[in-house]
Design a protein around this motif. Structure first.
Motif, PDB file in Angstrom:
ATOM      1  N   LEU A 121     -38.486  10.339  -3.761  1.00  0.00           N
ATOM      2  CA  LEU A 121     -37.581   9.543  -4.593  1.00  0.00           C
ATOM      3  C   LEU A 121     -37.275  10.276  -5.890  1.00  0.00           C
ATOM      4  CD1 LEU A 121     -38.990   5.896  -4.311  1.00  0.00           C
ATOM      5  CD2 LEU A 121     -36.961   6.828  -3.200  1.00  0.00           C
ATOM      6  N   PRO A 122     -36.086  10.067  -6.475  1.00  0.00           N
ATOM      7  CA  PRO A 122     -35.818  10.632  -7.798  1.00  0.00           C
ATOM      8  C   PRO A 122     -36.900  10.205  -8.779  1.00  0.00           C
ATOM      9  CG  PRO A 122     -33.802   9.735  -6.845  1.00  0.00           C
ATOM     10  CD  PRO A 122     -34.924   9.325  -5.936  1.00  0.00           C
ATOM     11  N   SER A 123     -37.326  11.124  -9.631  1.00  0.00           N
ATOM     12  CA  SER A 123     -38.477  10.859 -10.496  1.00  0.00           C
ATOM     13  C   SER A 123     -38.268   9.662 -11.405  1.00  0.00           C
ATOM     14  CB  SER A 123     -38.811  12.098 -11.329  1.00  0.00           C
ATOM     15  OG  SER A 123     -37.695  12.472 -12.136  1.00  0.00           O
ATOM     16  N   ASP A 124     -37.044   9.466 -11.903  1.00  0.00           N
ATOM     17  CA  ASP A 124     -36.838   8.330 -12.808  1.00  0.00           C
ATOM     18  C   ASP A 124     -36.867   7.012 -12.049  1.00  0.00           C
ATOM     19  OD1 ASP A 124     -34.306   8.922 -11.588  1.00  0.00           O
ATOM     20  OD2 ASP A 124     -33.315   7.744 -13.157  1.00  0.00           O
ATOM     21  N   ILE A 125     -36.357   7.011 -10.814  1.00  0.00           N
ATOM     22  CA  ILE A 125     -36.415   5.806  -9.990  1.00  0.00           C
ATOM     23  C   ILE A 125     -37.868   5.462  -9.672  1.00  0.00           C
ATOM     24  CG2 ILE A 125     -35.880   4.837  -7.724  1.00  0.00           C
ATOM     25  CD1 ILE A 125     -33.447   4.890  -9.485  1.00  0.00           C
ATOM     26  N   LEU A 126     -38.633   6.460  -9.265  1.00  0.00           N
ATOM     27  CA  LEU A 126     -40.048   6.238  -8.973  1.00  0.00           C
ATOM     28  C   LEU A 126     -40.770   5.707 -10.203  1.00  0.00           C
ATOM     29  CD1 LEU A 126     -42.462   6.460  -7.075  1.00  0.00           C
ATOM     30  CD2 LEU A 126     -42.700   8.852  -7.773  1.00  0.00           C
ATOM     31  N   GLY A 127     -40.461   6.264 -11.365  1.00  0.00           N
ATOM     32  CA  GLY A 127     -41.092   5.805 -12.598  1.00  0.00           C
ATOM     33  C   GLY A 127     -40.768   4.354 -12.915  1.00  0.00           C
ATOM     34  N   LEU A 128     -39.522   3.955 -12.691  1.00  0.00           N
ATOM     35  CA  LEU A 128     -39.132   2.568 -12.951  1.00  0.00           C
ATOM     36  C   LEU A 128     -39.834   1.605 -12.004  1.00  0.00           C
ATOM     37  CD1 LEU A 128     -35.291   3.022 -13.530  1.00  0.00           C
ATOM     38  CD2 LEU A 128     -36.955   2.286 -15.232  1.00  0.00           C
ATOM     39  N   LEU A 129     -39.947   1.990 -10.743  1.00  0.00           N
ATOM     40  CA  LEU A 129     -40.623   1.127  -9.768  1.00  0.00           C
ATOM     41  C   LEU A 129     -42.102   0.981 -10.117  1.00  0.00           C
ATOM     42  CD1 LEU A 129     -39.024   2.478  -6.454  1.00  0.00           C
ATOM     43  CD2 LEU A 129     -38.387   0.419  -7.724  1.00  0.00           C
ATOM     44  N   GLU A 130     -42.723   2.082 -10.487  1.00  0.00           N
ATOM     45  CA  GLU A 130     -44.144   2.032 -10.838  1.00  0.00           C
ATOM     46  C   GLU A 130     -44.362   1.255 -12.132  1.00  0.00           C
ATOM     47  OE1 GLU A 130     -45.212   6.156 -10.865  1.00  0.00           O
ATOM     48  OE2 GLU A 130     -45.670   6.187  -8.701  1.00  0.00           O
TER      49      GLU A 130
END
Length: 257
Positions: A121-130
């Protein structure tokens, strides 16, 4: 669309009204954004924007109707095959939703859980989900399960792989593998199976969604497109659910479903 036109949640809005007949867990396949837009001569992205508004209504309605777990099929593993521009629009809407609405979800005691494949996943998307999971982990209200980059077959394959690794490493005996062991290795471990699966847009299929978990779920297929989904549509689906007898393969209905 300006932010002032977007409905927001408050803690009082999200308080359950004590409706006791509601299923514990409702899962929704949110379908029809593109067709909703096409029918009105609008670009697909506008359908997706209106779909986000319907998502907000669904979460609020779930609280008001006494649902404890709400799973939303937000982006399937197969959706990456859509045109690049549309995928980009969907990712931007997810970014906007997480940044704009997470605080309101947290204030309303909503607990966010994300299921699906995270690798790649794109790193910023993954960060938002986490961040959404971490920030809301201690909340005690509705559990909002977001199925993102999710596919039911992929989930089962991943579970089988983890079970095989446990057997290989001597942590699990093959004869100990049963339904419970498999369930414990799915993304939805510790989440009750859905009692009701709703699909909008009139399509009569489940599209690789919660294949294992939906074994005994009731299904309601609504003819309206997802951007038109509201509390009345939610109530219609729950009324259909409450009129059914759930036998789980037996001859008599089971109490307490």
């Amino acid at each position: 669309m300006s932010s002032t036109n977007l409905q927001k949640w408050t803690a009082s809005d999200l308080a359950p009204d004590g409706a006791g007949a509601a299923p514990r867990h409702v899962a929704i396949i949110m379908d029809g954004n593109g067709r909703w837009a096409a029918a009105r001569g609008l670009p697909r992205v506008e359908g997706h924007r209106r779909g986000v508004e319907a998502l907000r209504r669904a979460v609020r309605a779930a609280h008001e109707l006494g649902v404890r777990h709400l799973t939303l099929y937000s982006f399937s593993a197969e959706n990456w095959s859509r045109p690049v521009e549309e995928v980009s629009d969907l990712m931007n809407l997810l970014r906007l939703f997480m940044r704009r609405d997470l605080a309101e979800l947290h204030k309303g005691e909503v607990r966010v859980k994300v299921i699906g494949e995270r690798a790649g996943l794109p790193s910023d998307i993954l960060g938002l989900l986490e961040e959404a999971e971490a920030r809301t982990r201690g909340n005690s209200g509705l559990q909002l399960v977001v199925a993102f980059n999710y596919g039911g077959r992929q989930e089962i394959v991943s579970a089988v792989r983890r079970i095989a690794e446990a057997v290989r490493d001597g942590k699990l005996a093959p004869e100990a593998i049963d339904v419970g062991v498999v369930a414990d290795h799915l993304d939805t471990a510790n989440i009750p199976d859905p009692d009701l699966v709703i699909r909008t847009s009139g399509e009569l299929r489940i599209s690789n969604f919660l294949l294992w978990q939906s074994a005994y779920a009731e299904f309601v297929f609504l003819p309206l497109h997802w951007p038109d989904f509201d509390k009345a549509a939610f109530e219609e689906a729950l009324a259909s659910f409450s009129a059914r007898q759930r036998r789980y393969g037996g001859r008599t209905a089971r109490a307490g479903a």
